[in-house]
Design a protein around this motif. Structure first.
Motif, PDB file in Angstrom:
ATOM      1  N   VAL A 297     -32.578 -18.852   4.403  1.00 52.76           N
ATOM      2  CA  VAL A 297     -31.593 -17.857   4.441  1.00 52.76           C
ATOM      3  C   VAL A 297     -31.054 -18.121   5.848  1.00 52.76           C
ATOM      4  N   GLN A 298     -29.634 -17.985   6.043  1.00 54.43           N
ATOM      5  CA  GLN A 298     -29.139 -18.212   7.356  1.00 54.43           C
ATOM      6  C   GLN A 298     -27.759 -17.339   7.437  1.00 54.43           C
ATOM      7  N   ALA A 299     -27.751 -16.841   8.965  1.00 59.11           N
ATOM      8  CA  ALA A 299     -26.491 -16.141   9.057  1.00 59.11           C
ATOM      9  C   ALA A 299     -25.176 -17.259   9.378  1.00 59.11           C
ATOM     10  N   ALA A 300     -24.154 -16.978   9.056  1.00 57.75           N
ATOM     11  CA  ALA A 300     -23.210 -17.963   8.966  1.00 57.75           C
ATOM     12  C   ALA A 300     -21.768 -17.246   9.212  1.00 57.75           C
ATOM     13  N   MET A 301     -20.734 -18.034   9.719  1.00 56.95           N
ATOM     14  CA  MET A 301     -19.368 -17.575   9.683  1.00 56.95           C
ATOM     15  C   MET A 301     -18.708 -18.244   8.556  1.00 56.95           C
ATOM     16  N   VAL A 302     -18.036 -17.582   7.714  1.00 56.72           N
ATOM     17  CA  VAL A 302     -17.186 -18.237   6.734  1.00 56.72           C
ATOM     18  C   VAL A 302     -15.981 -17.793   6.725  1.00 56.72           C
ATOM     19  N   GLN A 303     -14.909 -18.512   6.950  1.00 55.12           N
ATOM     20  CA  GLN A 303     -13.404 -18.152   6.762  1.00 55.12           C
ATOM     21  C   GLN A 303     -13.240 -17.026   7.839  1.00 55.12           C
ATOM     22  N   GLY A 304     -13.868 -17.197   9.156  1.00 55.22           N
ATOM     23  CA  GLY A 304     -13.786 -16.155   9.963  1.00 55.22           C
ATOM     24  C   GLY A 304     -14.653 -14.909   9.604  1.00 55.22           C
ATOM     25  N   TYR A 305     -15.544 -14.551   8.588  1.00 56.16           N
ATOM     26  CA  TYR A 305     -16.132 -13.645   8.304  1.00 56.16           C
ATOM     27  C   TYR A 305     -17.745 -13.861   8.411  1.00 56.16           C
ATOM     28  N   HIS A 306     -18.489 -12.933   8.982  1.00 54.71           N
ATOM     29  CA  HIS A 306     -20.079 -12.925   9.078  1.00 54.71           C
ATOM     30  C   HIS A 306     -20.353 -12.735   7.552  1.00 54.71           C
ATOM     31  N   THR A 307     -21.451 -13.592   7.271  1.00 54.23           N
ATOM     32  CA  THR A 307     -22.252 -13.479   6.008  1.00 54.23           C
ATOM     33  C   THR A 307     -23.483 -13.955   6.047  1.00 54.23           C
ATOM     34  N   LEU A 308     -24.455 -13.991   4.989  1.00 59.75           N
ATOM     35  CA  LEU A 308     -25.614 -14.638   4.641  1.00 59.75           C
ATOM     36  C   LEU A 308     -25.277 -15.730   3.913  1.00 59.75           C
ATOM     37  N   ILE A 309     -25.985 -16.889   4.143  1.00 57.95           N
ATOM     38  CA  ILE A 309     -25.857 -18.186   3.306  1.00 57.95           C
ATOM     39  C   ILE A 309     -27.336 -18.481   2.749  1.00 57.95           C
ATOM     40  N   VAL A 310     -27.472 -18.663   1.703  1.00 54.28           N
ATOM     41  CA  VAL A 310     -28.546 -19.116   0.915  1.00 54.28           C
ATOM     42  C   VAL A 310     -28.503 -20.636   0.559  1.00 54.28           C
ATOM     43  N   LEU A 311     -29.341 -21.401   1.307  1.00 46.11           N
ATOM     44  CA  LEU A 311     -29.173 -22.764   1.039  1.00 46.11           C
ATOM     45  C   LEU A 311     -29.946 -23.216  -0.154  1.00 46.11           C
ATOM     46  N   HIS A 312     -28.903 -23.528  -1.224  1.00 51.93           N
ATOM     47  CA  HIS A 312     -29.171 -23.784  -2.351  1.00 51.93           C
ATOM     48  C   HIS A 312     -29.120 -25.148  -2.740  1.00 51.93           C
TER      49      HIS A 312
ATOM     50  N   LEU B 176     -14.528 -10.382   0.484  1.00 52.97           N
ATOM     51  CA  LEU B 176     -15.709 -11.073  -0.169  1.00 52.97           C
ATOM     52  C   LEU B 176     -15.092 -12.185  -1.050  1.00 52.97           C
ATOM     53  N   LYS B 177     -13.735 -12.017  -1.575  1.00 52.38           N
ATOM     54  CA  LYS B 177     -13.086 -13.106  -2.097  1.00 52.38           C
ATOM     55  C   LYS B 177     -12.720 -14.216  -1.100  1.00 52.38           C
ATOM     56  N   HIS B 178     -12.420 -14.190   0.033  1.00 56.00           N
ATOM     57  CA  HIS B 178     -12.464 -15.201   0.885  1.00 56.00           C
ATOM     58  C   HIS B 178     -13.844 -15.741   1.347  1.00 56.00           C
ATOM     59  N   ILE B 179     -14.709 -15.140   1.549  1.00 53.27           N
ATOM     60  CA  ILE B 179     -16.068 -15.675   1.527  1.00 53.27           C
ATOM     61  C   ILE B 179     -16.498 -16.454   0.505  1.00 53.27           C
ATOM     62  N   GLU B 180     -16.119 -16.010  -0.719  1.00 51.64           N
ATOM     63  CA  GLU B 180     -16.652 -16.710  -1.923  1.00 51.64           C
ATOM     64  C   GLU B 180     -15.940 -17.989  -1.870  1.00 51.64           C
ATOM     65  N   ARG B 181     -14.791 -18.083  -1.600  1.00 51.31           N
ATOM     66  CA  ARG B 181     -13.706 -19.240  -1.643  1.00 51.31           C
ATOM     67  C   ARG B 181     -14.368 -20.313  -0.559  1.00 51.31           C
ATOM     68  N   GLY B 182     -14.937 -19.954   0.428  1.00 49.01           N
ATOM     69  CA  GLY B 182     -15.633 -20.702   1.469  1.00 49.01           C
ATOM     70  C   GLY B 182     -16.802 -21.230   1.144  1.00 49.01           C
ATOM     71  N   CYS B 183     -17.522 -20.875   0.120  1.00 46.24           N
ATOM     72  CA  CYS B 183     -18.764 -21.157  -0.220  1.00 46.24           C
ATOM     73  C   CYS B 183     -18.859 -21.962  -1.783  1.00 46.24           C
ATOM     74  N   ASP B 184     -20.083 -21.866  -2.372  1.00 47.20           N
ATOM     75  CA  ASP B 184     -19.890 -22.169  -3.780  1.00 47.20           C
ATOM     76  C   ASP B 184     -20.308 -21.224  -4.789  1.00 47.20           C
ATOM     77  N   GLY B 185     -20.363 -20.009  -4.053  1.00 53.44           N
ATOM     78  CA  GLY B 185     -20.548 -18.852  -4.945  1.00 53.44           C
ATOM     79  C   GLY B 185     -21.000 -17.598  -3.976  1.00 53.44           C
ATOM     80  N   LEU B 186     -20.943 -16.564  -4.940  1.00 51.83           N
ATOM     81  CA  LEU B 186     -21.285 -15.330  -4.000  1.00 51.83           C
ATOM     82  C   LEU B 186     -22.137 -14.392  -4.866  1.00 51.83           C
ATOM     83  N   VAL B 187     -23.328 -13.879  -4.090  1.00 53.92           N
ATOM     84  CA  VAL B 187     -24.306 -12.796  -4.891  1.00 53.92           C
ATOM     85  C   VAL B 187     -24.024 -11.491  -4.082  1.00 53.92           C
ATOM     86  N   GLN B 188     -23.635 -10.496  -4.793  1.00 57.49           N
ATOM     87  CA  GLN B 188     -23.377  -9.257  -4.159  1.00 57.49           C
ATOM     88  C   GLN B 188     -24.559  -8.354  -4.284  1.00 57.49           C
ATOM     89  N   CYS B 189     -24.956  -7.448  -3.442  1.00 55.19           N
ATOM     90  CA  CYS B 189     -25.867  -6.671  -3.518  1.00 55.19           C
ATOM     91  C   CYS B 189     -25.718  -5.579  -2.764  1.00 55.19           C
TER      92      CYS B 189
END
Length: 284
Positions: free
Chosen positions: A195-210, A244-257
């Motif tokens: 798990v890494q902290a990352a910037m996606v589309q200008g937003y801070h989020t966590l990324i799982v390397l899958h 969340l929509k913008h973050i999801e578009r910048g990745c390969d999917g999104l997990v919400q909790c």
């Protein structure tokens, strides 16, 4: 009464509902319908603030119907010289939310967005100086780029750069919150995924390397008091839904909790929950 209500009264009511995070489709529909009637019978009383407050409040609960579409059509025909930068940024942000989450990508809404982007780009960075306004402009620009809006969003390069920077600044609070949940997520997924902290589309989020996700899988940790409406409970706040929509578009999917789910569980329970949601997000 709709026949006597002024644009300011109806706009203020919608704004109050947005601030209270309270949504009832029939009530919002009647208020927007009343605002349209009031504007039609007293154009001189309608201002950019009335229009932007109404559209923005609808977007916070992603309320979109034929009356909101008609309101957008009205706005796309107005001169914007007397409208403030806050009016413009609020309307563009509202358009972005509705286009991304509520099937609001109609011809009238697109015409409104083009009209607003043209005026905003013409005013440029000399006029837009408030961080909150510029952050909204950047979110709208991302939506324009994704949706192929003619003109592509902001055309003033300096304003676009400052708007992106403003978005990053606004994310500092979320970045700090992520720092104390990132360890919990990393521990729960240890031995399974990095798990890494990352910037996606200008937003801070966590990324799982899958292994099946070259761009990574985003994990969005929400908070009840910040990211959801109070009524109906469980519905995402419009601002959060767009992020969340913008973050999801910048990745390969999104997990919400939700943060409460992590705090109220043991590490083993967190692991089971996260692995199950990752499996669902990657379809196995």
């Amino acid at each position: 009464r709709r026949s006597t209500a002024k644009p300011q009264d109806l706009s203020n009511t919608l704004q109050a509902l947005g601030s209270l995070r309270w949504y009832q489709p029939a009530v919002h529909g009647e208020l927007v319908k009343g605002l349209l009637f009031s504007i039609g019978s007293s154009t001189q009383d309608a201002t950019g603030q009335h229009f932007s407050n109404a559209l923005f409040s609808c977007a916070l609960s992603y309320h979109f119907d034929s009356n909101v579409d008609a309101l957008a059509a009205w706005g796309s025909q107005q001169g914007l010289q007397q409208w403030t930068e806050q009016d413009l940024s609020n309307m563009l942000f509202a358009w972005a939310i509705l286009a991304a989450t509520a099937h609001g990508d109609t011809a009238s809404m697109r015409a409104l967005a083009q009209h607003l982007f043209k005026e905003s780009s013409w005013r440029g960075s000399a006029r837009f100086t408030v961080v909150n306004d510029m952050g909204k402009l950047y979110s709208a620009h991302l939506e324009a780029q994704h949706g192929g809006l003619p003109g592509g969003g902001l055309t003033d390069s300096k304003l676009l750069q400052l708007a992106k920077q403003a978005t990053v600044e606004q994310q500092q609070g979320i970045s700090q919150q992520l720092s104390h949940v990132a360890d919990a997520v990393a521990v729960a997924l240890h031995g399974h995924f990095e798990v890494q902290a990352a910037m996606v589309q200008g937003y801070h989020t966590l990324i799982v390397l899958h292994p099946s996700c070259p761009c990574g899988l985003a994990i969005a940790v929400t908070q009840r008091n910040r990211d959801f409406l109070y009524h109906p409970a469980g519905q995402l706040y419009g601002k959060t839904a767009l992020r969340l929509k913008h973050i999801e578009r910048g990745c390969d999917g999104l997990v919400q909790c939700d943060e409460s789910e992590l705090q109220g569980c043991s590490i083993e329970e967190q692991q089971v929950m996260l692995l199950q949601r990752i499996k669902q997000a990657t379809k196995g």
